[in-house]
Design a protein around this motif. Sequence first.
Motif, short mmCIF file in Angstrom:
data_model
loop_
_atom_site.label_atom_id
_atom_site.label_comp_id
_atom_site.label_asym_id
_atom_site.label_seq_id
_atom_site.Cartn_x
_atom_site.Cartn_y
_atom_site.Cartn_z
N ALA A 1 79.37 -6.06 -1.94
CA ALA A 1 78.69 -5.22 -0.96
C ALA A 1 77.48 -4.52 -1.59
CB ALA A 1 79.65 -4.20 -0.37
N ARG A 2 77.64 -4.03 -2.81
CA ARG A 2 76.52 -3.38 -3.51
C ARG A 2 75.35 -4.35 -3.65
NH1 ARG A 2 77.37 1.31 -6.62
NH2 ARG A 2 79.51 2.03 -6.48
N GLY A 3 75.65 -5.58 -4.02
CA GLY A 3 74.60 -6.59 -4.14
C GLY A 3 73.90 -6.86 -2.83
N LYS A 4 74.67 -6.93 -1.75
CA LYS A 4 74.09 -7.15 -0.42
C LYS A 4 73.22 -5.98 0.00
CE LYS A 4 74.23 -8.93 3.97
NZ LYS A 4 73.04 -8.36 4.50
N ILE A 5 73.67 -4.77 -0.25
CA ILE A 5 72.89 -3.58 0.10
C ILE A 5 71.57 -3.57 -0.66
CG2 ILE A 5 72.84 -1.05 -0.12
CD1 ILE A 5 75.94 -1.19 0.45
N LEU A 6 71.61 -3.88 -1.94
CA LEU A 6 70.39 -3.91 -2.75
C LEU A 6 69.47 -5.04 -2.28
CD1 LEU A 6 68.76 -2.75 -5.04
CD2 LEU A 6 70.07 -4.17 -6.61
N ALA A 7 70.02 -6.21 -1.99
CA ALA A 7 69.20 -7.32 -1.50
C ALA A 7 68.55 -6.97 -0.17
CB ALA A 7 70.05 -8.58 -1.37
N ASP A 8 69.27 -6.31 0.72
CA ASP A 8 68.70 -5.89 2.00
C ASP A 8 67.59 -4.88 1.80
OD1 ASP A 8 70.50 -7.54 3.29
OD2 ASP A 8 71.80 -5.92 3.99
N GLN B 1 60.67 4.67 5.58
CA GLN B 1 61.43 5.92 5.71
C GLN B 1 62.52 5.86 6.77
OE1 GLN B 1 61.16 8.54 8.24
NE2 GLN B 1 62.69 9.70 7.12
N PRO B 2 62.27 5.33 7.97
CA PRO B 2 63.35 5.32 8.98
C PRO B 2 64.49 4.34 8.66
CG PRO B 2 61.22 4.74 9.98
CD PRO B 2 61.00 4.87 8.51
N GLN B 3 64.26 3.44 7.72
CA GLN B 3 65.27 2.42 7.43
C GLN B 3 66.32 2.86 6.41
OE1 GLN B 3 63.79 -1.65 6.98
NE2 GLN B 3 61.75 -0.86 7.47
N PHE B 4 66.09 4.02 5.78
CA PHE B 4 66.98 4.45 4.71
C PHE B 4 67.42 5.89 4.91
CE2 PHE B 4 64.34 1.11 2.98
CZ PHE B 4 65.28 0.29 2.38
N LEU C 1 61.64 -3.75 1.64
CA LEU C 1 60.45 -3.41 0.87
C LEU C 1 59.46 -4.58 0.87
CD1 LEU C 1 58.86 -1.55 -1.02
CD2 LEU C 1 60.26 -2.43 -2.91
N GLN C 2 59.95 -5.79 0.65
CA GLN C 2 59.08 -6.96 0.64
C GLN C 2 58.39 -7.15 1.99
OE1 GLN C 2 61.87 -9.97 -0.53
NE2 GLN C 2 61.90 -9.28 -2.66
N GLU C 3 59.13 -6.98 3.06
CA GLU C 3 58.54 -7.14 4.40
C GLU C 3 57.47 -6.08 4.66
OE1 GLU C 3 58.78 -9.64 6.65
OE2 GLU C 3 59.82 -10.59 4.99
N ALA C 4 57.71 -4.85 4.25
CA ALA C 4 56.73 -3.79 4.43
C ALA C 4 55.47 -4.08 3.63
CB ALA C 4 57.32 -2.44 4.04
N VAL C 5 55.63 -4.53 2.39
CA VAL C 5 54.48 -4.85 1.54
C VAL C 5 53.73 -6.05 2.11
CG1 VAL C 5 53.76 -5.64 -0.75
CG2 VAL C 5 55.42 -3.78 -0.53
#
Length: 82
Positions: A12-19, A52-55, A24-28
């Motif tokens: 789950a930690r890995g999935k959260i970090l990947a998400d 900001q609204p995503q986290f 971030l990649q999509e925003a950039v």
Amino acid sequence: MELSDVKWNEEARGKILADADHALQEAVREAASSHSDSNRDAVYKFLFEKLQPQFVDFKPGPDLSKYADAVVNGEIGSGSEK
């Protein structure tokens, strides 16, 4: 069981970090395609407002500055290389 023992498992930690990385990649990517002619402050503001609204409890660190600079300097690639 102590409350401090309640944690996400490694999968789950890995999935959260990947998400989070994907967000971030999509925003950039969006900043690079629609704000490449903007100044650094405008790109930084765009990234901040997009993420900001995503986290929960979002606090931008040096990463947003780094990626805002990269957008302004035309350093963001297409993302096709892995």
